[in-house]
Design a protein around this motif. Structure first.
Motif, mmCIF file in Angstrom:
data_model
loop_
_atom_site.group_PDB
_atom_site.id
_atom_site.type_symbol
_atom_site.label_atom_id
_atom_site.label_comp_id
_atom_site.label_asym_id
_atom_site.label_seq_id
_atom_site.Cartn_x
_atom_site.Cartn_y
_atom_site.Cartn_z
ATOM 1 N N VAL A 122 33.967 -10.443 -4.928
ATOM 2 C CA VAL A 122 34.028 -11.674 -5.727
ATOM 3 C C VAL A 122 34.055 -12.848 -4.767
ATOM 4 C CG1 VAL A 122 35.425 -13.057 -7.309
ATOM 5 C CG2 VAL A 122 35.220 -10.580 -7.658
ATOM 6 N N GLU A 123 33.187 -13.796 -4.987
ATOM 7 C CA GLU A 123 33.111 -14.964 -4.108
ATOM 8 C C GLU A 123 32.796 -16.201 -4.935
ATOM 9 O OE1 GLU A 123 30.643 -16.529 -0.169
ATOM 10 O OE2 GLU A 123 30.229 -14.558 -1.044
ATOM 11 N N ARG A 124 33.554 -17.253 -4.705
ATOM 12 C CA ARG A 124 33.303 -18.503 -5.421
ATOM 13 C C ARG A 124 31.906 -19.001 -5.106
ATOM 14 N NH1 ARG A 124 33.516 -23.927 -4.219
ATOM 15 N NH2 ARG A 124 33.911 -25.313 -5.985
ATOM 16 N N PHE A 125 31.208 -19.449 -6.158
ATOM 17 C CA PHE A 125 29.883 -20.025 -5.982
ATOM 18 C C PHE A 125 29.984 -21.525 -6.182
ATOM 19 C CE2 PHE A 125 25.714 -21.432 -7.491
ATOM 20 C CZ PHE A 125 24.911 -20.950 -6.465
ATOM 21 N N PRO A 126 29.758 -22.328 -5.142
ATOM 22 C CA PRO A 126 29.885 -23.779 -5.292
ATOM 23 C C PRO A 126 28.783 -24.333 -6.183
ATOM 24 C CG PRO A 126 28.975 -23.231 -3.139
ATOM 25 C CD PRO A 126 29.363 -21.931 -3.774
ATOM 26 N N SER A 127 29.150 -25.226 -7.077
ATOM 27 C CA SER A 127 28.169 -25.845 -7.960
ATOM 28 C C SER A 127 28.655 -27.244 -8.307
ATOM 29 C CB SER A 127 27.979 -25.013 -9.242
ATOM 30 O OG SER A 127 29.032 -25.237 -10.148
ATOM 31 N N GLY A 128 27.762 -28.023 -8.891
ATOM 32 C CA GLY A 128 28.120 -29.362 -9.324
ATOM 33 C C GLY A 128 28.643 -29.389 -10.738
ATOM 34 N N GLY A 129 28.894 -28.214 -11.328
ATOM 35 C CA GLY A 129 29.410 -28.171 -12.690
ATOM 36 C C GLY A 129 30.764 -28.837 -12.813
ATOM 37 N N THR A 130 31.083 -29.290 -14.007
ATOM 38 C CA THR A 130 32.294 -30.082 -14.200
ATOM 39 C C THR A 130 33.361 -29.405 -15.032
ATOM 40 O OG1 THR A 130 31.373 -31.169 -16.161
ATOM 41 C CG2 THR A 130 30.948 -32.210 -14.030
#
Length: 298
Positions: A29-37
């Protein structure tokens, strides 16, 4: 970014997956960086992604996608998210969450598109297909109601931006574009259509050639003003491709004015709100403001 955000991290996601989907418990499991809010994204192995609401206001999106994505998938010309697992509250996490199949691709970058004309055609094909959906029991789109409902928040954002001169926003010009949209909306008589209602660059995936491969995040989906899905004209496409997009959808002047006003409103509200917390949102907001101004000046 918001008050009331629930803390989420990779350890929590591992516990949730292990408890509810033990067949996937050994996957990384790895955090996926995104511009979501309003949602957190975590890769689950190589083929899946976990999406969890960060605020209560995003919870309804989870059930909306579970209900409608399977019904829409076969009617659209591009890939959309596929729900593989319906997670429930546990381990201190209070809301439903979902596991999706991972969709390959990258978010297009405004100003650096590899094939803007072809992408404009692809996006127009997606929007046209959405408009042609005939499924009963459709919800109202999160966006797509009367523009007058956004009037107070839009004007408030403009006044906030007047107080931030370093942003360089021509607030009087913004008001003029907004009021053009309001006038066009007052005379609107088109029936509502199916909308994605959140066609931001972060919700679009393209391949190495710059062609559309998928549209994601259907949390705003439903019936509303057709002009609401014209967002890419200003938040993504350059001027020439913008014309291609408009021509492919045969958009008249009134709908174009409404779409421009809706896109402008979203940018005006996002810029002061996310100025210190979300670079992706503010970068795109500035892009929209520049695109709208350039179109007005042309």
């Amino acid at each position: 970014m918001h008050t009331g955000m629930h803390p989420v991290d990779a350890d929590l996601v591992r516990r949730l997956v292990a408890r509810q989907f033990p067949r996937w418990a050994q996957l990384p499991v790895e955090r996926f960086p995104s511009g979501g809010t309003v949602n957190g994204m975590y890769r689950l192995g190589a083929e899946m992604v976990v999406r969890l609401p960060l605020v209560r206001g995003a919870v309804a999106d989870v059930t909306l996608e579970r209900e409608w994505l399977p019904r829409l998938a076969g009617l659209l010309p591009t890939s959309v998210p596929e729900v593989l697992g319906a997670g429930e509250p546990a381990d201190g996490y209070p809301w439903p969450w979902s596991v999706y199949r991972w969709l390959a691709g990258e978010n297009p970058e405004p100003g650096a598109l590899r094939a803007p004309e072809r992408l404009a055609e692809d996006l127009a094909g997606f929007v046209a297909a959405m408009r042609g959906v005939e499924l009963s029991g459709a919800p109202k789109a999160h966006r797509g109601g009367p523009l007058s409902a956004l009037d107070a928040s839009t004007r408030s954002a403009i006044e906030e931006l007047r107080a931030i001169p370093e942003e360089g926003v021509d607030c009087d010009a913004a008001i003029a574009v907004w009021e053009d949209g309001l006038r066009a909306d007052a005379g609107r008589d088109e029936p509502p259509v199916w909308l994605h209602a959140d066609l931001m660059p972060g919700n679009v995936l393209v391949d190495e050639a710059g062609r559309l491969t998928a549209v994601i995040d259907f949390g705003c989906v439903g019936l509303g003003d057709p002009a609401c899905d014209l967002f890419p004209a200003w938040n993504l496409l350059p001027a020439g491709a913008r014309r291609t997009f408009r021509d492919a959808l045969d958009v008249d002047d009134a709908a174009w004015a409404r779409g421009r006003a809706r896109t402008l409103s979203q940018a005006l509200i996002a810029l002061p709100y996310y100025r210190e917390t979300n670079r992706a949102m503010t970068t795109n907001a500035r892009h929209v403001l520049a695109a709208v101004q350039a179109e007005e000046d042309a």
